[in-house]
Each structure stands twice: as structure tokens, then as C-alpha cells.
Design a protein around this motif. Structure first.
Motif, PDB file in Angstrom:
ATOM      1  N   PRO A 226       0.809  -1.234   0.000  1.00  0.00           N
ATOM      2  CA  PRO A 226       0.000   0.000   0.000  1.00  0.00           C
ATOM      3  C   PRO A 226       0.837   1.278   0.000  1.00  0.00           C
ATOM      4  N   ILE A 227       1.998   1.245   0.642  1.00  0.00           N
ATOM      5  CA  ILE A 227       2.869   2.425   0.659  1.00  0.00           C
ATOM      6  C   ILE A 227       3.546   2.617  -0.687  1.00  0.00           C
ATOM      7  N   LEU A 228       3.882   1.503  -1.342  1.00  0.00           N
ATOM      8  CA  LEU A 228       4.579   1.601  -2.623  1.00  0.00           C
ATOM      9  C   LEU A 228       3.687   2.130  -3.745  1.00  0.00           C
ATOM     10  N   ARG A 229       2.403   2.280  -3.476  1.00  0.00           N
ATOM     11  CA  ARG A 229       1.541   2.926  -4.473  1.00  0.00           C
ATOM     12  C   ARG A 229       1.889   4.399  -4.602  1.00  0.00           C
ATOM     13  N   ASP A 230       2.577   4.909  -3.590  1.00  0.00           N
ATOM     14  CA  ASP A 230       3.086   6.279  -3.641  1.00  0.00           C
ATOM     15  C   ASP A 230       4.426   6.237  -4.364  1.00  0.00           C
ATOM     16  N   ILE A 231       4.528   6.922  -5.497  1.00  0.00           N
ATOM     17  CA  ILE A 231       5.726   6.847  -6.331  1.00  0.00           C
ATOM     18  C   ILE A 231       6.956   7.431  -5.655  1.00  0.00           C
ATOM     19  N   ARG A 232       6.780   8.077  -4.529  1.00  0.00           N
ATOM     20  CA  ARG A 232       7.917   8.656  -3.832  1.00  0.00           C
ATOM     21  C   ARG A 232       8.749   7.609  -3.096  1.00  0.00           C
ATOM     22  N   PHE A 233       8.202   6.399  -2.947  1.00  0.00           N
ATOM     23  CA  PHE A 233       8.904   5.376  -2.170  1.00  0.00           C
ATOM     24  C   PHE A 233       9.652   4.418  -3.083  1.00  0.00           C
ATOM     25  N   LEU A 234      10.846   4.055  -2.641  1.00  0.00           N
ATOM     26  CA  LEU A 234      11.749   3.236  -3.434  1.00  0.00           C
ATOM     27  C   LEU A 234      12.388   2.176  -2.548  1.00  0.00           C
ATOM     28  N   GLN A 235      12.412   0.928  -3.046  1.00  0.00           N
ATOM     29  CA  GLN A 235      13.149  -0.119  -2.342  1.00  0.00           C
ATOM     30  C   GLN A 235      14.601  -0.060  -2.793  1.00  0.00           C
ATOM     31  N   CYS A 236      15.491   0.187  -1.848  1.00  0.00           N
ATOM     32  CA  CYS A 236      16.910   0.305  -2.183  1.00  0.00           C
ATOM     33  C   CYS A 236      17.728  -0.866  -1.641  1.00  0.00           C
ATOM     34  N   HIS A 237      17.052  -1.739  -0.898  1.00  0.00           N
ATOM     35  CA  HIS A 237      17.732  -2.864  -0.239  1.00  0.00           C
ATOM     36  C   HIS A 237      16.635  -3.846   0.137  1.00  0.00           C
ATOM     37  N   ILE A 238      16.976  -5.108   0.268  1.00  0.00           N
ATOM     38  CA  ILE A 238      15.954  -6.107   0.586  1.00  0.00           C
ATOM     39  C   ILE A 238      15.215  -5.784   1.879  1.00  0.00           C
ATOM     40  N   SER A 239      15.851  -5.010   2.768  1.00  0.00           N
ATOM     41  CA  SER A 239      15.244  -4.714   4.068  1.00  0.00           C
ATOM     42  C   SER A 239      14.856  -3.254   4.252  1.00  0.00           C
TER      43      SER A 239
ATOM     44  N   PHE B  43      22.865  11.236  -2.081  1.00  0.00           N
ATOM     45  CA  PHE B  43      22.852   9.935  -2.749  1.00  0.00           C
ATOM     46  C   PHE B  43      24.285   9.517  -3.043  1.00  0.00           C
ATOM     47  N   ALA B  44      24.680   8.354  -2.543  1.00  0.00           N
ATOM     48  CA  ALA B  44      26.013   7.812  -2.811  1.00  0.00           C
ATOM     49  C   ALA B  44      25.844   6.409  -3.385  1.00  0.00           C
ATOM     50  N   LYS B  45      26.945   5.824  -3.820  1.00  0.00           N
ATOM     51  CA  LYS B  45      26.850   4.524  -4.473  1.00  0.00           C
ATOM     52  C   LYS B  45      26.383   3.426  -3.522  1.00  0.00           C
ATOM     53  N   ASP B  46      26.663   3.599  -2.241  1.00  0.00           N
ATOM     54  CA  ASP B  46      26.310   2.546  -1.290  1.00  0.00           C
ATOM     55  C   ASP B  46      25.239   2.943  -0.281  1.00  0.00           C
ATOM     56  N   SER B  47      24.717   4.191  -0.374  1.00  0.00           N
ATOM     57  CA  SER B  47      23.749   4.598   0.646  1.00  0.00           C
ATOM     58  C   SER B  47      22.987   5.865   0.258  1.00  0.00           C
ATOM     59  N   PHE B  48      21.841   6.033   0.894  1.00  0.00           N
ATOM     60  CA  PHE B  48      21.116   7.296   0.909  1.00  0.00           C
ATOM     61  C   PHE B  48      21.304   7.918   2.284  1.00  0.00           C
ATOM     62  N   THR B  49      21.521   9.219   2.328  1.00  0.00           N
ATOM     63  CA  THR B  49      21.464   9.944   3.587  1.00  0.00           C
ATOM     64  C   THR B  49      20.151  10.717   3.588  1.00  0.00           C
ATOM     65  N   LEU B  50      19.331  10.453   4.580  1.00  0.00           N
ATOM     66  CA  LEU B  50      18.009  11.039   4.645  1.00  0.00           C
ATOM     67  C   LEU B  50      18.002  12.276   5.528  1.00  0.00           C
ATOM     68  N   ARG B  51      16.934  13.014   5.435  1.00  0.00           N
ATOM     69  CA  ARG B  51      16.742  14.190   6.272  1.00  0.00           C
ATOM     70  C   ARG B  51      16.912  13.808   7.739  1.00  0.00           C
ATOM     71  N   GLY B  52      17.720  14.558   8.452  1.00  0.00           N
ATOM     72  CA  GLY B  52      18.005  14.252   9.842  1.00  0.00           C
ATOM     73  C   GLY B  52      19.270  13.441  10.013  1.00  0.00           C
TER      74      GLY B  52
ATOM     75  N   LYS C 289      23.708  -5.048  -5.697  1.00  0.00           N
ATOM     76  CA  LYS C 289      23.040  -5.680  -6.837  1.00  0.00           C
ATOM     77  C   LYS C 289      21.943  -4.801  -7.415  1.00  0.00           C
ATOM     78  N   GLN C 290      21.367  -3.945  -6.585  1.00  0.00           N
ATOM     79  CA  GLN C 290      20.260  -3.108  -7.032  1.00  0.00           C
ATOM     80  C   GLN C 290      20.693  -1.692  -7.401  1.00  0.00           C
ATOM     81  N   TYR C 291      21.983  -1.404  -7.297  1.00  0.00           N
ATOM     82  CA  TYR C 291      22.428  -0.017  -7.453  1.00  0.00           C
ATOM     83  C   TYR C 291      21.965   0.627  -8.755  1.00  0.00           C
ATOM     84  N   SER C 292      22.134  -0.045  -9.870  1.00  0.00           N
ATOM     85  CA  SER C 292      21.782   0.551 -11.166  1.00  0.00           C
ATOM     86  C   SER C 292      20.302   0.889 -11.239  1.00  0.00           C
ATOM     87  N   VAL C 293      19.476  -0.017 -10.760  1.00  0.00           N
ATOM     88  CA  VAL C 293      18.025   0.221 -10.776  1.00  0.00           C
ATOM     89  C   VAL C 293      17.660   1.358  -9.837  1.00  0.00           C
ATOM     90  N   VAL C 294      18.252   1.345  -8.636  1.00  0.00           N
ATOM     91  CA  VAL C 294      17.984   2.397  -7.657  1.00  0.00           C
ATOM     92  C   VAL C 294      18.428   3.757  -8.204  1.00  0.00           C
TER      93      VAL C 294
END
Length: 243
Positions: free
Chosen positions: A183-196, A207-216, A225-230
Motif C-alpha cells: 500500500p505504501i509503494l503505491r506512492d511513487i515517492r517510495f523506493l526499495q533500495c535494499h531487501i530490508s 545519494f552515494a553509491k552505497d547509501s542514501f542519507t536522509l533528512r536528519g 546488486k540493485q544499485y543501477s536500478v535504484v
């Protein structure tokens, strides 16, 4: 519900703008929450944990100018609408660094403000107000999806981190993480960047090759494995939200 922030260091100007907006809302049968800020520092502190759809900002204010404030708001939120209202016409060019929807000169013409509000509201996507219900160990929590910073799957439960720093932990889930979060992924703002992990792309600061730094400052790993897609998804998101 529409959320509006007004920031002006002159009490009378705050009062007038609030009166005009209230009249506009009544005329158009719209519900909104209006918050007044008499100092830019107070607004900057508030946006660390609270969203607004529309900001009306003065330019000349103590300590932090409206232009600097607008840039800071835009750093956190590329989609919000900004209107400048000021006595100083000479800052119009610099103000566009924050991509405002209009630049109004005081004393504000009510009809001009109303036209600007109509245009601004037409660009606001209130569909982000959909909610997600989390069953915790001892209660139910209804979350505004737009308030979710990220989701993490750990020990058969889901941890929701909100933009105000609060963490909500679900009870043990029986389905997979991906199924639970549909239900959350119906919002296009959300992205799976890792299996967890899923992240709210609106809240990414770096945005870096191995991580996102979020607000805060929260750091979320990106699967190699997902880097290119992400990367492609995130860049497409940024391009679609250019203002």
C-alpha cells in the motif's frame, strides 16, 4: 488537509495574510491548517519534523532572509509551493533561486493573492495524504504516508521512521516485507533500495553509491546488486520533480 505556513516578522502583516487566506478558504469551501511564524528560525525548526504544502514568506527578516529560508525549504521539499510577499521588489531575481510560484509586493492585493492561491493549490497533490495503519504490540497507529521517512524490516517486524524522528514498530508480520509494504509503494515517492529497506525519495539529502542519507542524517544502505536500478529510479524521480 491543506497545510499552510506564513512567515513574517511583522505581526500586522501576519494578521492580514492570515485573514486573506481564511477568506479565500471560506469562499472556496476548503479546509486548511494555517500556522504563523514570526521568526524564520522557528519555521526552520518546525520543518525538521512537519510538512507544509504551501509557504508564504517575507523577504527581509532578522537573522535569516526569506530567500535563504526558501532555499532551505526547497532542500527538504522539491514539491511544496512557495509564495513571496514583501515590500522589497529588488530581490525578485534572487528569490527565484527557491523557485517560488509568485512574488507579491506589499501591501498585498487581495485579488492577486487569491489568483496565486488558486494556481498554487492546483499544483498541490493532496493524494499524498493517504494513510497506512500499523498494528503494534499494544495498539493501532494510523500514519500519514507523507510523514514516513523510511521503512526497515528487522526480526519479522517493520520499523517505520517518521520525519519527526519517532519510530513505530509493527507487531510480527506473517507476509513478506514486500507484500506488507505494497500500500505504501503505491506512492511513487517510495523506493526499495535494499531487501530490508524502503525510503521516501522526497526526504533524501545525499545519494552515494552505497547509501542514501536522509533528512536528519539517517543513513540507509543501497544493495550493490540493485544499485543501477535504484540510481535510475532516483534520477528519474528528481527529473520529474524539477521546478
Amino acid at each position: 488537509m491543506l497545510r499552510i505556513a506564513i512567515c513574517d516578522d511583522q505581526p500586522r502583516e501576519l494578521e492580514v495574510i492570515n485573514e486573506y487566506i481564511t477568506e479565500y478558504l471560506d469562499t472556496h469551501t476548503l479546509e486548511a491548517e494555517i500556522k504563523e511564524f514570526s521568526h524564520p528560525d522557528k519555521l526552520m525548526t518546525t520543518i525538521e519534523g512537519e510538512n507544509f504544502h504551501l509557504y508564504i514568506l517575507d523577504i527581509v527578516m532578522p537573522m535569516v532572509s526569506g530567500i535563504e529560508l526558501g532555499k532551505e525549504i526547497r532542500r527538504f521539499d522539491r514539491e511544496t509551493q512557495i509564495i513571496y510577499a514583501t515590500t522589497e521588489p529588488q530581490f525578485a531575481l534572487q528569490a527565484y533561486a527557491a523557485s517560488p510560484i509568485n512574488y507579491l509586493i506589499k501591501p498585498i492585493d487581495k485579488d492577486q493573492l487569491f489568483d496565486t492561491l488558486t494556481f498554487a493549490i492546483s499544483k498541490i497533490d493532496l493524494s499524498e495524504e493517504h494513510t497506512f495503519t500499523v498494528k503494534t504490540v499494544d495498539s493501532l497507529r494510523v500514519l500519514n504516508v507523507s510523514d514516513i521517512l523510511c521503512c526497515e524490516y528487522r526480526s519479522h517486524a517493520v520499523i517505520f521512521t517518521l520525519i519527526n524522528g519517532e519510530e513505530i514498530i509493527s507487531r510480527t508480520i506473517r507476509e513478506s516485507f514486500a507484500e506488507y509494504i505494497i500500500p505504501i509503494l503505491r506512492d511513487i515517492r517510495f523506493l526499495q533500495c535494499h531487501i530490508s529497506y524502503f525510503v521516501n525519495m522526497r526526504r533524501v539529502e545525499r545519494f552515494a553509491k552505497d547509501s542514501f542519507t536522509l533528512r536528519g542524517g539517517k543513513i540507509i544502505p543501497i544493495s550493490a546488486k540493485q544499485y543501477s536500478v535504484v540510481r535510475d529510479r532516483y534520477m528519474n524521480f528528481l527529473m520529474s520533480k524539477e521546478v
